[in-house]
Design a protein around this motif. Sequence first.
Motif, mmCIF file in Angstrom:
data_model
loop_
_atom_site.group_PDB
_atom_site.id
_atom_site.type_symbol
_atom_site.label_atom_id
_atom_site.label_comp_id
_atom_site.label_asym_id
_atom_site.label_seq_id
_atom_site.Cartn_x
_atom_site.Cartn_y
_atom_site.Cartn_z
ATOM 1 N N ASP A 56 0.863 -1.165 0.000
ATOM 2 C CA ASP A 56 0.000 0.000 0.000
ATOM 3 C C ASP A 56 0.907 1.225 0.000
ATOM 4 O O ASP A 56 1.384 1.659 1.049
ATOM 5 C CB ASP A 56 -0.914 -0.011 1.236
ATOM 6 N N ARG A 57 1.164 1.757 -1.182
ATOM 7 C CA ARG A 57 2.108 2.864 -1.319
ATOM 8 C C ARG A 57 1.608 4.105 -0.593
ATOM 9 O O ARG A 57 2.388 4.852 -0.004
ATOM 10 C CB ARG A 57 2.366 3.169 -2.792
ATOM 11 N N THR A 58 0.302 4.333 -0.611
ATOM 12 C CA THR A 58 -0.266 5.497 0.060
ATOM 13 C C THR A 58 0.051 5.474 1.551
ATOM 14 O O THR A 58 0.402 6.492 2.137
ATOM 15 C CB THR A 58 -1.800 5.549 -0.141
ATOM 16 N N GLU A 59 -0.052 4.295 2.160
ATOM 17 C CA GLU A 59 0.247 4.135 3.585
ATOM 18 C C GLU A 59 1.732 3.864 3.833
ATOM 19 O O GLU A 59 2.175 3.875 4.981
ATOM 20 C CB GLU A 59 -0.584 2.995 4.183
ATOM 21 N N GLY A 60 2.483 3.570 2.769
ATOM 22 C CA GLY A 60 3.909 3.287 2.914
ATOM 23 C C GLY A 60 4.195 1.951 3.566
ATOM 24 O O GLY A 60 5.127 1.825 4.358
ATOM 25 N N VAL A 61 3.393 0.923 3.217
ATOM 26 C CA VAL A 61 3.534 -0.378 3.871
ATOM 27 C C VAL A 61 3.675 -1.500 2.840
ATOM 28 O O VAL A 61 2.915 -1.575 1.877
ATOM 29 C CB VAL A 61 2.315 -0.692 4.770
ATOM 30 N N PHE A 62 4.667 -2.364 3.072
ATOM 31 C CA PHE A 62 4.790 -3.625 2.345
ATOM 32 C C PHE A 62 4.346 -4.718 3.305
ATOM 33 O O PHE A 62 4.779 -4.755 4.461
ATOM 34 C CB PHE A 62 6.246 -3.895 1.937
ATOM 35 N N TYR A 63 3.482 -5.614 2.834
ATOM 36 C CA TYR A 63 3.036 -6.775 3.611
ATOM 37 C C TYR A 63 3.819 -7.961 3.074
ATOM 38 O O TYR A 63 3.693 -8.302 1.895
ATOM 39 C CB TYR A 63 1.536 -6.988 3.428
#
Length: 135
Positions: free
Chosen positions: A57-64
């Motif tokens: 989620d690039r908007t949130e800056g998170v890689f799962y």
Amino acid sequence: SGTVSLLAQSIGGESKVEIITPKDLDPYILLKLDYDRAWASVGYATGRDGFLLVDQDRTEGVFYVHYGDPEEEEPGFFANLFSDDEEELRLSVTYLIRLIKSDEGIEVRLADSEGQVLERSEALRLLKKTRANLS
């Protein structure tokens, strides 16, 4: 001119990648890059050395990501052929990798699948693996 790895860019100058280990806070990687380059570099690292990108989620800056130690022996051919369990395991999120903008650059921080802080030794081990795989 070809590309140069982030680790090699520190030769003869200031390092662009550094593991920061504050005494009383969680360790993290500091990337002295713009956000787009940091996102691309961490994204590249999430597909190597035991890491498998599940979602982002690039908007949130998170890689799962799912992490499985590549040193552990892989099941044999027939076990893979007749088992769906590994595919289900590989798709489960085991860690979150967060990119956070700061005054010094981009902080790369790790958390468990619930967003909770990792044990310091586990965080450092995974940060070192991530750092080694940054493009």
